[in-house]
Design an enzyme around this catalytic site. Structure first.
Site, short mmCIF file in Angstrom:
data_model
loop_
_atom_site.label_atom_id
_atom_site.label_comp_id
_atom_site.label_asym_id
_atom_site.label_seq_id
_atom_site.Cartn_x
_atom_site.Cartn_y
_atom_site.Cartn_z
NE ARG A 122 0.80 29.17 163.09
CZ ARG A 122 0.27 29.90 162.08
NH1 ARG A 122 -1.11 30.00 161.93
NH2 ARG A 122 1.17 31.04 162.01
CD GLN A 127 3.06 29.29 171.91
OE1 GLN A 127 3.85 29.74 172.85
NE2 GLN A 127 1.70 29.69 171.93
CG ASP A 130 3.90 29.32 164.44
OD1 ASP A 130 4.06 29.39 163.55
OD2 ASP A 130 2.89 29.71 165.31
CB SER A 133 3.98 32.53 164.18
OG SER A 133 2.54 32.12 164.02
CE1 TYR A 229 -3.58 28.82 160.32
CE2 TYR A 229 -3.95 26.84 161.30
CZ TYR A 229 -3.01 27.79 160.88
OH TYR A 229 -1.92 27.56 161.02
P1 NAD Z 1 -3.67 33.06 158.02
O1 NAD Z 1 -2.19 33.63 157.49
O2 NAD Z 1 -4.02 31.81 157.48
O3 NAD Z 1 -4.51 34.03 157.62
C1 NAD Z 1 -4.52 35.56 157.85
C2 NAD Z 1 -5.75 36.17 158.54
O4 NAD Z 1 -6.88 36.25 157.54
C3 NAD Z 1 -6.47 35.16 159.62
O5 NAD Z 1 -6.65 36.12 160.69
C4 NAD Z 1 -7.79 34.93 158.98
O6 NAD Z 1 -8.73 34.88 160.11
C5 NAD Z 1 -8.04 36.02 158.09
N1 NAD Z 1 -9.04 35.82 157.10
C6 NAD Z 1 -8.98 34.67 156.34
N2 NAD Z 1 -10.32 34.88 155.47
C7 NAD Z 1 -10.73 35.99 155.39
C8 NAD Z 1 -11.77 36.80 155.07
N3 NAD Z 1 -12.49 36.20 153.83
N4 NAD Z 1 -12.18 38.02 155.31
C9 NAD Z 1 -11.19 38.55 156.32
N5 NAD Z 1 -10.17 37.99 157.07
C10 NAD Z 1 -9.94 36.68 156.59
O7 NAD Z 1 -3.56 33.07 159.57
P2 NAD Z 1 -2.39 33.38 160.75
O8 NAD Z 1 -1.82 34.63 160.80
O9 NAD Z 1 -1.54 32.09 160.36
O10 NAD Z 1 -3.15 32.86 162.05
C11 NAD Z 1 -4.22 32.13 162.24
C12 NAD Z 1 -4.79 31.94 163.49
O11 NAD Z 1 -3.69 30.94 164.06
C13 NAD Z 1 -4.86 32.87 164.34
O12 NAD Z 1 -6.13 32.58 165.11
C14 NAD Z 1 -3.83 32.97 165.18
O13 NAD Z 1 -4.13 33.71 166.20
C15 NAD Z 1 -3.64 31.46 165.34
N6 NAD Z 1 -2.25 31.21 165.73
C16 NAD Z 1 -1.93 30.58 166.86
C17 NAD Z 1 -0.62 30.25 167.12
C18 NAD Z 1 -0.41 29.26 168.31
O14 NAD Z 1 -1.45 29.01 168.93
N7 NAD Z 1 0.74 28.91 168.54
C19 NAD Z 1 0.27 30.75 166.40
C20 NAD Z 1 -0.07 31.48 165.43
C21 NAD Z 1 -1.14 31.82 165.15
#
Ligand code: NAD
Length: 380
Positions: A122, A127, A130, A133, A229
């Site tokens: 990520r 991007q 991805d 996402s 993450y």
């Molecule tokens: P994911 O599907 O791995 O998890 C979903 C959410 O669950 C996350 O926000 C995580 O913090 C939360 N979570 C995990 N354990 C938990 C708990 N015990 N209690 C409550 N919440 C909990 O995550 P995702 O949606 O794929 O995204 C993860 C991170 O990656 C985020 O910070 C997102 O902003 C980032 N991201 C960055 C990019 C990029 O820069 N290109 C793209 C997509 C996502």
């Protein structure tokens, strides 16, 4: 150079790896695209749509597999499909490399170079690739619509001659990509939304969407890794979150859970006791069903009725919005192919900071250390 698109065979799968608009771009970049007949029908694209963009359409799946230099898929190919590929062919798709590492063994035997869309880093440069996402966006949106259609209440606050209807209350657990999209969708429908996440950074994003961020004192422990993450929490930290969730779930009409920790079982956030405290007619949509679920009572792809509360855990919700899910995925795949293909020829640079980390198997070896560890853990 032949890029091959097959009809997906997983039950309930309606997405296709490349939509015609992407085929057009690829054909213009001097590669051939071969498509299995009816591959796009689930996503409302006919064989003629593909032919018009320059693809060759065939009903002979075996011949297509044998001709593939690159096979692009949504789901991991079946063992027999891996076996029908040429030695050294490239496969690109959602391969579930960490959850089901052993299922990639056939790819080793054929010396295939496999890339998992789940492993695309990520970073800013990647991007456009991805796909996690992209799918999370679709899934977060659809989860709210399912809940809104199912609960016995309306979402918006209404003031009518017959009196005031209060807004629905939605609780979103995990405010990553899917969670934020669920919040935005529920807010557009007029619900009052609360959300919880262990990552502090999520708070600002939640509030910017007009929802209330629930905070719990985890004693300043590390909750996220360098990649942004969430990390696996201690039992004590998890318990603190669960107490807060149980308290707020009592008032919720719809709970959407999205919490995941990459490569681990999903954290258990909603206990049976918390469900017992919920209102009759309330619903839980557990989006972590594929990795064990966030609710103690969830059963993957089943409907559980528990004392007036309905719990569902659909594992492939993206496939229920096949046109847009395919369109986004197809663009992600095409962007990734852009890194692998130069002047119409395969040119795989394992030192590339997107290509290398996304690769699972290459020349008969598992080249991703996390996947290798997952395979070893399974074997021992
Ligand atoms: P994911 O599907 O791995 O998890 C979903 C959410 O669950 C996350 O926000 C995580 O913090 C939360 N979570 C995990 N354990 C938990 C708990 N015990 N209690 C409550 N919440 C909990 O995550 P995702 O949606 O794929 O995204 C993860 C991170 O990656 C985020 O910070 C997102 O902003 C980032 N991201 C960055 C990019 C990029 O820069 N290109 C793209 C997509 C996502």
């Amino acid at each position: 150079m032949n890029i091959v698109v097959l009809r997906e065979t997983l039950s309930g799968e309606a997405r296709v790896a490349l939509m015609p608009e992407s085929v057009k771009k690829l054909v213009a970049s001097q590669v051939s695209v071969l498509v299995e007949s009816a591959a796009g029908l689930g996503a409302a694209r006919t064989d003629d749509d593909y032919r018009e963009t320059g693809a060759e359409v065939s009903t002979d799946r075996q011949a297509l597999l044998a001709a593939a230099d690159v096979l692009v898929t949504v789901n991991r190919p079946a063992t027999e499909d891996f076996a029908a590929l040429r030695n050294g062919a490239v496969v690109l798709g959602f391969l579930r490399p960490l959850e089901e590492a052993a299922a990639l063994t056939p790819a080793l035997a054929r010396g295939l170079t496999t890339f998992a869309m789940e492993l695309v880093p990520r970073i800013t440069r990647a991007q456009a690739m991805d796909a996690l996402s992209s799918m999370a966006t679709v899934v977060g949106y659809k989860a709210v619509l399912i809940g809104a259609a199912q609960i016995p209440r309306m979402f918006p606050m209404l003031m009518t001659a017959a009196g005031t209807v209060p807004p629905a209350r939605v609780l979103v657990l995990g405010a990553g990509v899917a969670g934020l999209q669920a919040i935005a969708t529920a807010r557009r429908l007029g619900a009052v939304v609360e959300a919880y996440d262990v990552r502090a950074a999520a708070g600002e994003q939640v509030r910017s969407l007009g929802a209330i961020f629930l905070e719990v004192d985890l004693g300043g422990i590390k909750t996220e890794d360098a990649g942004g993450y969430a990390v696996e929490l201690s039992e004590e930290a998890l318990a603190r979150g669960r107490d807060l969730i149980a308290e707020h779930a009592t008032k919720a009409d719809l709970v959407i859970t999205t919490a995941q920790v990459p490569g681990r079982r999903a954290p258990l956030l909603v206990t049976e006791a918390a469900v017992n405290g919920m209102r009759r007619g309330a619903m839980i949509v557990d989006l972590a069903g594929a990795t064990g679920g966030n609710c103690e009572l969830s059963k993957a792809d089943a409907v559980v009725e528990h004392d007036g509360v309905t719990i569902i855990a659909p594992t492939n919700l993206a496939a229920t919005v096949p046109v847009h899910a395919s369109q986004l995925y197809s663009r992600n795949v095409t962007a990734f192919l852009g890194l692998l293909i130069k002047a119409g020829q395969l040119n795989i640079d394992m030192n590339d900071d997107v290509v290398g980390p996304s690769c699972v198997t290459h020349q008969g070896q598992v080249v991703n250390s996390r996947v290798a560890a997952a395979m070893d853990a399974k074997a021992s």
